[in-house]
Design a protein around this motif. Structure first.
Motif, PDB file in Angstrom:
ATOM      1  N   GLN A   1       0.889  -0.973  -0.124  1.00 17.66           N
ATOM      2  CA  GLN A   1      -0.321   0.650   0.235  1.00 17.66           C
ATOM      3  C   GLN A   1       1.182   1.035   0.163  1.00 17.66           C
ATOM      4  O   GLN A   1       0.861   2.192  -0.954  1.00 17.66           O
ATOM      5  N   LYS A   2       1.816   0.837   0.517  1.00 20.12           N
ATOM      6  CA  LYS A   2       2.818   2.429   1.010  1.00 20.12           C
ATOM      7  C   LYS A   2       3.658   3.004  -0.956  1.00 20.12           C
ATOM      8  O   LYS A   2       3.525   3.272  -1.050  1.00 20.12           O
ATOM      9  N   ALA A   3       4.004   1.211  -1.218  1.00 19.20           N
ATOM     10  CA  ALA A   3       4.433   1.695  -2.991  1.00 19.20           C
ATOM     11  C   ALA A   3       3.796   1.913  -3.711  1.00 19.20           C
ATOM     12  O   ALA A   3       4.014   2.429  -4.083  1.00 19.20           O
ATOM     13  N   SER A   4       2.200   1.731  -3.745  1.00 17.08           N
ATOM     14  CA  SER A   4       1.677   1.825  -4.220  1.00 17.08           C
ATOM     15  C   SER A   4       1.011   3.513  -4.094  1.00 17.08           C
ATOM     16  O   SER A   4       1.038   4.206  -4.838  1.00 17.08           O
ATOM     17  N   GLU A   5       1.074   4.093  -2.931  1.00 20.12           N
ATOM     18  CA  GLU A   5       0.553   5.382  -2.672  1.00 20.12           C
ATOM     19  C   GLU A   5       2.181   6.124  -3.418  1.00 20.12           C
ATOM     20  O   GLU A   5       1.961   7.270  -3.989  1.00 20.12           O
ATOM     21  N   GLU A   6       3.431   6.258  -3.029  1.00 20.24           N
ATOM     22  CA  GLU A   6       4.662   7.015  -3.510  1.00 20.24           C
ATOM     23  C   GLU A   6       4.231   6.670  -5.336  1.00 20.24           C
ATOM     24  O   GLU A   6       4.797   7.696  -5.910  1.00 20.24           O
ATOM     25  N   LEU A   7       3.912   5.159  -5.521  1.00 14.90           N
ATOM     26  CA  LEU A   7       3.833   5.516  -7.115  1.00 14.90           C
ATOM     27  C   LEU A   7       2.706   7.027  -7.464  1.00 14.90           C
ATOM     28  O   LEU A   7       2.780   6.985  -8.840  1.00 14.90           O
ATOM     29  N   ARG A   8       1.057   6.664  -6.763  1.00 14.22           N
ATOM     30  CA  ARG A   8       0.977   7.300  -7.300  1.00 14.22           C
ATOM     31  C   ARG A   8       1.021   8.740  -7.377  1.00 14.22           C
ATOM     32  O   ARG A   8       0.709   9.276  -8.399  1.00 14.22           O
ATOM     33  N   LEU A   9       1.750   9.441  -5.735  1.00 12.67           N
ATOM     34  CA  LEU A   9       2.288  10.415  -6.412  1.00 12.67           C
ATOM     35  C   LEU A   9       3.442  10.652  -7.238  1.00 12.67           C
ATOM     36  O   LEU A   9       3.282  12.020  -8.287  1.00 12.67           O
ATOM     37  N   VAL A  10       4.696   9.933  -7.987  1.00 12.11           N
ATOM     38  CA  VAL A  10       4.998   9.965  -8.956  1.00 12.11           C
ATOM     39  C   VAL A  10       4.714   9.894 -10.170  1.00 12.11           C
ATOM     40  O   VAL A  10       5.718  10.285 -10.915  1.00 12.11           O
ATOM     41  N   GLU A  11       3.696   9.407 -10.083  1.00  7.41           N
ATOM     42  CA  GLU A  11       3.286   8.960 -12.160  1.00  7.41           C
ATOM     43  C   GLU A  11       3.202  10.525 -12.313  1.00  7.41           C
ATOM     44  O   GLU A  11       3.182  10.210 -14.076  1.00  7.41           O
TER      45      GLU A  11
END
Length: 204
Positions: free
Chosen positions: A78-88
């Protein structure tokens, strides 16, 4: 003393013989034997159940540990997904800067538009394959380019500023600015554009 001991033992034996014939003694003996038999049967019957319960308790503890590890992994995902969403949103910028194909026509259009908007009269513009993927330490392939243009100093300055801000990443290798006798300046620019080919095949 020896005579007294023998007499006491004899009296005790007679007491046991007499007591053994008493109904309450027999009933007590049967009760004790029955209780002992019941206890043995209960232990024999409950032993598999107790073993099963112990095994289930161990399995429950193991399942709880597995569930805990899974929860920790879910938190990481979930943390990695959130970070990916931020840098997407920034990934699109990276894709434009270093695309998976050379996209030379898009780069040519950007150069022409930049020259036109800055007031620079574009003279010559050439693109040549330079380095294929796998020939360098990285997987990037590159094309070299060279261009020349004419205009006043303000146009040249604006062109170089816009060139540095282009969404397509380019490496400027050299810039020559020459003053023209009839007025204005001539600019010669050389550099390279890179891309990351998906198949990493050599450019032909």
């Amino acid at each position: 003393m020896a005579l007294d001991y023998k007499n006491s033992l004899s009296r005790y034996r007679r007491y046991l013989q007499v007591s053994h014939k008493q109904p309450w003694v027999q009933a007590s003996l049967y009760t004790v034997l029955t209780l002992g038999l019941v206890i043995v049967l209960l232990v024999s019957a409950l032993k598999p159940t107790l073993i099963t319960i112990a095994g289930l308790l161990g399995q429950i503890k193991q399942d709880q540990e597995i569930e805990k590890r899974l929860d920790e992994k879910i938190v990481v995902v979930q943390k990695a997904s959130e970070e990916l969403r931020l840098v997407e949103p920034r990934l699109e910028i990276v894709d434009r800067a270093i695309p998976e194909d050379v996209e030379w026509s898009d780069f040519v259009n950007q150069i022409q538009q930049t020259a036109s908007s800055s007031g620079l009269l574009l003279g010559s513009f050439t693109l040549n394959p330079n380095q294929a993927a796998g020939e360098s330490e990285s997987d990037l392939a590159s094309w070299t380019f060279s261009l020349s243009g004419e205009g006043d100093y303000a146009a040249v300055k604006a062109f170089m500023g816009d060139l540095a801000k282009m969404r397509r990443l380019s490496v400027i290798g050299g810039v020559d600015i020459l003053k023209r006798t009839e007025g204005g300046v001539t600019i010669n620019v050389s550099g390279a554009i890179s891309y990351l080919p998906s198949n990493h095949e050599e450019i032909k």
